[in-house]
Motif scaffolding. Structure first.
Motif, PDB file in Angstrom:
ATOM      1  N   ILE A  20       0.841  -1.204   0.000  1.00  0.00           N
ATOM      2  CA  ILE A  20       0.000   0.000   0.000  1.00  0.00           C
ATOM      3  C   ILE A  20       0.869   1.245   0.000  1.00  0.00           C
ATOM      4  O   ILE A  20       0.606   2.211  -0.719  1.00  0.00           O
ATOM      5  CB  ILE A  20      -0.960  -0.010   1.204  1.00  0.00           C
ATOM      6  N   GLY A  21       1.915   1.231   0.826  1.00  0.00           N
ATOM      7  CA  GLY A  21       2.810   2.389   0.892  1.00  0.00           C
ATOM      8  C   GLY A  21       3.506   2.666  -0.429  1.00  0.00           C
ATOM      9  O   GLY A  21       3.600   3.815  -0.868  1.00  0.00           O
ATOM     10  N   THR A  22       3.963   1.608  -1.082  1.00  0.00           N
ATOM     11  CA  THR A  22       4.631   1.770  -2.378  1.00  0.00           C
ATOM     12  C   THR A  22       3.657   2.297  -3.426  1.00  0.00           C
ATOM     13  O   THR A  22       3.980   3.237  -4.174  1.00  0.00           O
ATOM     14  CB  THR A  22       5.220   0.420  -2.845  1.00  0.00           C
ATOM     15  N   PHE A  23       2.458   1.718  -3.464  1.00  0.00           N
ATOM     16  CA  PHE A  23       1.462   2.163  -4.439  1.00  0.00           C
ATOM     17  C   PHE A  23       1.063   3.617  -4.181  1.00  0.00           C
ATOM     18  O   PHE A  23       0.984   4.424  -5.103  1.00  0.00           O
ATOM     19  CB  PHE A  23       0.238   1.263  -4.388  1.00  0.00           C
ATOM     20  N   ALA A  24       0.798   3.945  -2.920  1.00  0.00           N
ATOM     21  CA  ALA A  24       0.367   5.308  -2.592  1.00  0.00           C
ATOM     22  C   ALA A  24       1.471   6.320  -2.880  1.00  0.00           C
ATOM     23  O   ALA A  24       1.208   7.406  -3.416  1.00  0.00           O
ATOM     24  CB  ALA A  24      -0.057   5.378  -1.128  1.00  0.00           C
ATOM     25  N   THR A  25       2.696   5.971  -2.530  1.00  0.00           N
ATOM     26  CA  THR A  25       3.814   6.895  -2.774  1.00  0.00           C
ATOM     27  C   THR A  25       4.031   7.102  -4.269  1.00  0.00           C
ATOM     28  O   THR A  25       4.235   8.229  -4.728  1.00  0.00           O
ATOM     29  CB  THR A  25       5.101   6.359  -2.115  1.00  0.00           C
ATOM     30  N   ALA A  26       3.979   6.025  -5.027  1.00  0.00           N
ATOM     31  CA  ALA A  26       4.152   6.150  -6.480  1.00  0.00           C
ATOM     32  C   ALA A  26       3.017   6.972  -7.085  1.00  0.00           C
ATOM     33  O   ALA A  26       3.232   7.777  -8.002  1.00  0.00           O
ATOM     34  CB  ALA A  26       4.209   4.774  -7.116  1.00  0.00           C
ATOM     35  N   SER A  42       4.183  12.235   2.889  1.00  0.00           N
ATOM     36  CA  SER A  42       4.184  12.146   4.357  1.00  0.00           C
ATOM     37  C   SER A  42       2.862  11.581   4.877  1.00  0.00           C
ATOM     38  O   SER A  42       2.852  10.747   5.792  1.00  0.00           O
ATOM     39  CB  SER A  42       4.421  13.525   4.971  1.00  0.00           C
ATOM     40  N   VAL A  43       1.764  12.011   4.311  1.00  0.00           N
ATOM     41  CA  VAL A  43       0.453  11.498   4.723  1.00  0.00           C
ATOM     42  C   VAL A  43       0.355   9.996   4.413  1.00  0.00           C
ATOM     43  O   VAL A  43      -0.105   9.210   5.253  1.00  0.00           O
ATOM     44  CB  VAL A  43      -0.683  12.286   4.033  1.00  0.00           C
ATOM     45  N   CYS A  44       0.798   9.592   3.245  1.00  0.00           N
ATOM     46  CA  CYS A  44       0.761   8.173   2.871  1.00  0.00           C
ATOM     47  C   CYS A  44       1.650   7.340   3.789  1.00  0.00           C
ATOM     48  O   CYS A  44       1.288   6.215   4.157  1.00  0.00           O
ATOM     49  CB  CYS A  44       1.214   7.989   1.425  1.00  0.00           C
ATOM     50  N   THR A  45       2.784   7.889   4.167  1.00  0.00           N
ATOM     51  CA  THR A  45       3.688   7.177   5.065  1.00  0.00           C
ATOM     52  C   THR A  45       3.042   6.947   6.424  1.00  0.00           C
ATOM     53  O   THR A  45       3.240   5.905   7.043  1.00  0.00           O
ATOM     54  CB  THR A  45       4.999   7.967   5.237  1.00  0.00           C
ATOM     55  N   LEU A  46       2.249   7.897   6.880  1.00  0.00           N
ATOM     56  CA  LEU A  46       1.586   7.751   8.171  1.00  0.00           C
ATOM     57  C   LEU A  46       0.333   6.878   8.096  1.00  0.00           C
ATOM     58  O   LEU A  46       0.011   6.164   9.045  1.00  0.00           O
ATOM     59  CB  LEU A  46       1.220   9.132   8.730  1.00  0.00           C
ATOM     60  N   LEU A  47      -0.382   6.925   6.998  1.00  0.00           N
ATOM     61  CA  LEU A  47      -1.640   6.193   6.883  1.00  0.00           C
ATOM     62  C   LEU A  47      -1.496   4.750   6.392  1.00  0.00           C
ATOM     63  O   LEU A  47      -2.330   3.912   6.714  1.00  0.00           O
ATOM     64  CB  LEU A  47      -2.601   6.933   5.959  1.00  0.00           C
ATOM     65  N   SER A  48      -0.460   4.450   5.628  1.00  0.00           N
ATOM     66  CA  SER A  48      -0.363   3.103   5.056  1.00  0.00           C
ATOM     67  C   SER A  48      -0.249   2.000   6.118  1.00  0.00           C
ATOM     68  O   SER A  48      -0.843   0.935   5.937  1.00  0.00           O
ATOM     69  CB  SER A  48       0.779   3.014   4.048  1.00  0.00           C
ATOM     70  N   PRO A  49       0.440   2.177   7.265  1.00  0.00           N
ATOM     71  CA  PRO A  49       0.420   1.106   8.272  1.00  0.00           C
ATOM     72  C   PRO A  49      -0.968   0.876   8.867  1.00  0.00           C
ATOM     73  O   PRO A  49      -1.344  -0.263   9.156  1.00  0.00           O
ATOM     74  CB  PRO A  49       1.398   1.589   9.341  1.00  0.00           C
ATOM     75  N   VAL A  50      -1.739   1.936   9.035  1.00  0.00           N
ATOM     76  CA  VAL A  50      -3.084   1.801   9.593  1.00  0.00           C
ATOM     77  C   VAL A  50      -3.975   1.047   8.612  1.00  0.00           C
ATOM     78  O   VAL A  50      -4.691   0.104   8.980  1.00  0.00           O
ATOM     79  CB  VAL A  50      -3.678   3.188   9.931  1.00  0.00           C
TER      80      VAL A  50
END
Length: 128
Positions: A20-26, A42-50
């Motif tokens: 999810i983090g890779t997809f969202a960041t890309a 930054s938002v994706c980095t914080l939300l992807s673990p949740v």
């Protein structure tokens, strides 16, 4: 020992979070204006673990052990055969009475199959 089947395993959660983090960041870098990219990364980095945790928990909640699935299938097959016997007009009433009792027992076993399951298999408490 408690059985926490509804808790997401860490390996699955880590894999989903990474995906999810890779997809969202890309996605952030590709489709957003360059001035907003850093904010959304930054938002994706914080939300992807949740999000990863909830997706992993969902997958674990629908995952059923193979032995339990087979056990339920056998019980359903027994119910089907018992229904056929109960509807058959050529079967004597005393046999139907016993089949009705077995039908009730099978229905109760099916209703409590998830409770009777343990990691070692199906635990059945016989009254004998």
């Amino acid at each position: 020992m408690t059985d926490n089947r509804n808790t997401a395993p860490q390996g699955l959660q880590a894999s989903i979070t990474a995906g999810i983090g890779t997809f969202a960041t890309a996605s952030c870098m590709k489709w957003l204006p360059p001035e907003d990219t850093q904010y959304w990364i930054s938002v994706c980095t914080l939300l992807s673990p949740v999000v990863g945790y909830f997706v992993a928990k969902f997958f674990c909640s629908i995952d059923e052990p193979e032995e339990l699935t087979k056990y339920k299938a056998w019980l359903n097959k027994d119910l089907t055969n018992q229904k056929k016997i109960l509807k058959d007009k050529n079967v004597p009433e005393d046999v139907k009475k016993e089949v009705r009792q077995k039908y009730t027992e099978t229905t109760l076993k099916l209703a409590s199959a998830n409770q009777d399951y343990s990691p070692r298999g199906i635990v059945v408490n016989d009254p004998d």
